[in-house]
Design an enzyme around this catalytic site. Structure first.
Site, short mmCIF file in Angstrom:
data_model
loop_
_atom_site.label_atom_id
_atom_site.label_comp_id
_atom_site.label_asym_id
_atom_site.label_seq_id
_atom_site.Cartn_x
_atom_site.Cartn_y
_atom_site.Cartn_z
N CYS A 1 31.92 39.51 22.19
CA CYS A 1 30.96 39.15 22.81
C CYS A 1 31.54 38.04 23.46
CB CYS A 1 30.09 39.01 22.69
SG CYS A 1 28.44 40.04 21.96
N ASP B 1 53.08 8.88 45.88
CA ASP B 1 53.01 9.43 47.59
C ASP B 1 51.37 8.23 48.05
OD1 ASP B 1 51.59 11.72 49.10
OD2 ASP B 1 49.68 10.27 48.17
#
Length: 491
Positions: A34, A441
């Site tokens: 699981c 930037d």
């Protein structure tokens, strides 16, 4: 993680979905495996064992749980973070390389021997490349069985199996159901779920939270006409795939991404899903990312306001590298215009009966011989673009899931016209480096100044050392302080 039994038991008892895909719980008494968040009552700790992959569980004789469907867990985030050879091998396997080229092809791409690949993957993941690819084929087969009306014989070969017998045996072994029983269990008539020929509808899982505004806003605001569009609440684009082409529509939902794929060849399904997951950064661990960034008191309010931001990626690193050059020192609108002209002149036409997509983005080989005088770019930018596409076309600049990120950076910086900004944006979005950073930037510097962070590149880089290895996510939070369209989900 899977070797820390106490931590794994705590995760299973708390049903912590953050660990889905990181490890798998196998139950000795039921022979079922699981995901950690499985909704059933947790087994006793002495009956649990933990595995690093679904393939490892299958190799040990466990079958997939029918309740939590562990085969559909998000991918482990460590393969995107790590840059070592095992992580590069996993990215290639997820990309379907073993299905197309076999283990020898995987070995060639990594520069390893097949024996070394087997040894390394078995030691870390409990399964070799063939077992890992087999587990992926089983999941692809399940998607095709449950979402398309394709005959099961065609499903077998489309999923990558070499024979129908192997397909039947694998599906029975992994899911404890025959292919026919899997199809019968699917809710509703199959035909209703596949209204268009070749269309496959599926859900792409992710770890919550996910903030879709900057993710889909970025893709929509920078969309190249003819290749990409925002339509009816979904981002749509064309895909150039190994066996043909395709069109994908991706729409954000509360607990998954709705994905609709139209493929000319269903054998491309695994590859297309892998590209879409990289594009949307769906294997990320947002809790780990946000915890690290929230530790900075100046970033914490941004994280708390919209947790779970992802880094927009790309479906084709070479395409993004070209687009990054076209976007140097121009606005988003101008970059789209330049790319659209390139697409109209050199892209491969495709048909899209559902929308306005007209072309595939041109491959480097198709651009390598173009006349520079036809480009409405400054002369230096033409040189940069032509040098780039020729390096991509002849293989001297490999940009792919298995390629070393630092080596790619060095080769990019060696090209004329490539500086730190272009190199880092390619590392961030094309190579998927979660630690790529853009201190120079303009948007990052403005946001840093507004928050009281150092605004000069050197000082900001020093401050950002505390954000590692998640600096690319910090960039997304910094960009989000602006009102640019990339930060807003289109209406």
């Amino acid at each position: 993680m899977h070797t820390d039994t106490e931590r794994c038991v705590r995760a299973v008892r708390s049903k912590d979905a953050r660990f889905d895909g990181v490890f798998f719980t196998a139950v000795r008494t039921t022979r079922i495996y699981c995901r950690p968040s499985c909704p059933v009552v947790p087994p006793k700790p002495e009956n649990m064992e933990f595995h690093p992959s679904a393939a490892s569980c299958q190799r040990a004789g466990f079958r997939a749980c029918k309740r939590c469907r562990p085969d559909t867990s998000p991918g482990s985030p460590q393969w995107n973070v790590r840059a070592d050879a095992v992580a590069r091998a996993m990215r290639l396997i997820q990309d379907g390389v073993v299905d197309r080229e076999g283990v020898p092809g995987l070995a060639r791409r990594l520069g390893w021997s097949t024996r070394q690949i087997e040894r390394q993957l078995l030691a870390e993941l409990g399964a070799g490349p063939l077992a890992l690819a087999r587990a992926q084929r089983a999941q692809t087969a399940r998607v095709l069985i449950e979402t398309t009306p394709m005959p099961l014989g065609e499903v077998a070969f489309a999923a990558g199996f070499s024979s129908i017998r192997t397909f039947n045996e694998t599906v029975r072994e992994v899911f404890a159901l025959t292919p026919g029983e899997l199809r019968a269990r699917a809710t509703g008539p199959v035909g209703r779920r596949a209204p268009a020929p070749g269309a496959i509808t599926l859900r792409l899982p992710f770890r919550t939270p996910l903030e879709p505004s900057n993710l889909f806003g970025h893709l929509a605001a920078t969309a190249v006409p003819g290749v990409e569009e925002w339509r009816d609440g979904a981002y749509r684009r064309t895909l150039n795939l190994p066996y043909g082409h395709g069109v994908v529509a991706l729409a954000p939902r509360a607990d998954h991404i709705a994905c609709r794929l139209s493929l000319t060849d269903p054998r491309d399904l695994t590859h297309a899903i892998s590209r879409c997951r990289r594009l949307l950064d769906l294997d990320a661990d947002p809790v780990a990312v946000d915890e690290r960034l929230r530790a900075d008191p100046l970033l914490a309010p941004l994280v708390d306001a919209a947790p779970g931001r992802r880094v927009p990626g790309s479906v084709d690193p070479a395409e993004f590298a070209v687009r990054a050059v076209l976007g140097q020192q121009v606005s988003t609108a101008a970059a789209r215009t330049h790319a659209a002209r390139l697409v109209a002149a050199h892209g491969t036409p495709v048909e899209d009966p559902e929308g306005g997509l007209t072309h595939l983005f041109p491959e480097p080989g198709a651009l390598a011989a173009l006349d520079p005088e036809t480009l409405a770019l400054p002369r230096s930018r033409r040189t940069t673009l032509l040098t780039l596409v020729r390096a991509l076309a002849d293989g001297t600049l490999p940009l792919g899931p298995a390629d070393d990120r630092e080596e790619a950076r060095a080769r990019l910086l060696a090209l004329p016209g490539f500086g730190p900004w272009t190199t880092e944006i390619i590392a961030m979005r094309a190579l998927g480096d979660p630690d790529a950073f853009l201190p120079g930037d303009l948007g990052v510097r403005r946001a840093a100044e507004g928050l009281g962070l150092p605004a000069t590149p050197a000082a900001l880089t020093a401050r950002a050392a505390h954000w590692r290895p998640w600096r690319a996510y910090a960039v997304q939070y910094l960009w989000a302080t602006d009102t640019h369209p990339i930060n807003h989900l289109p209406s």
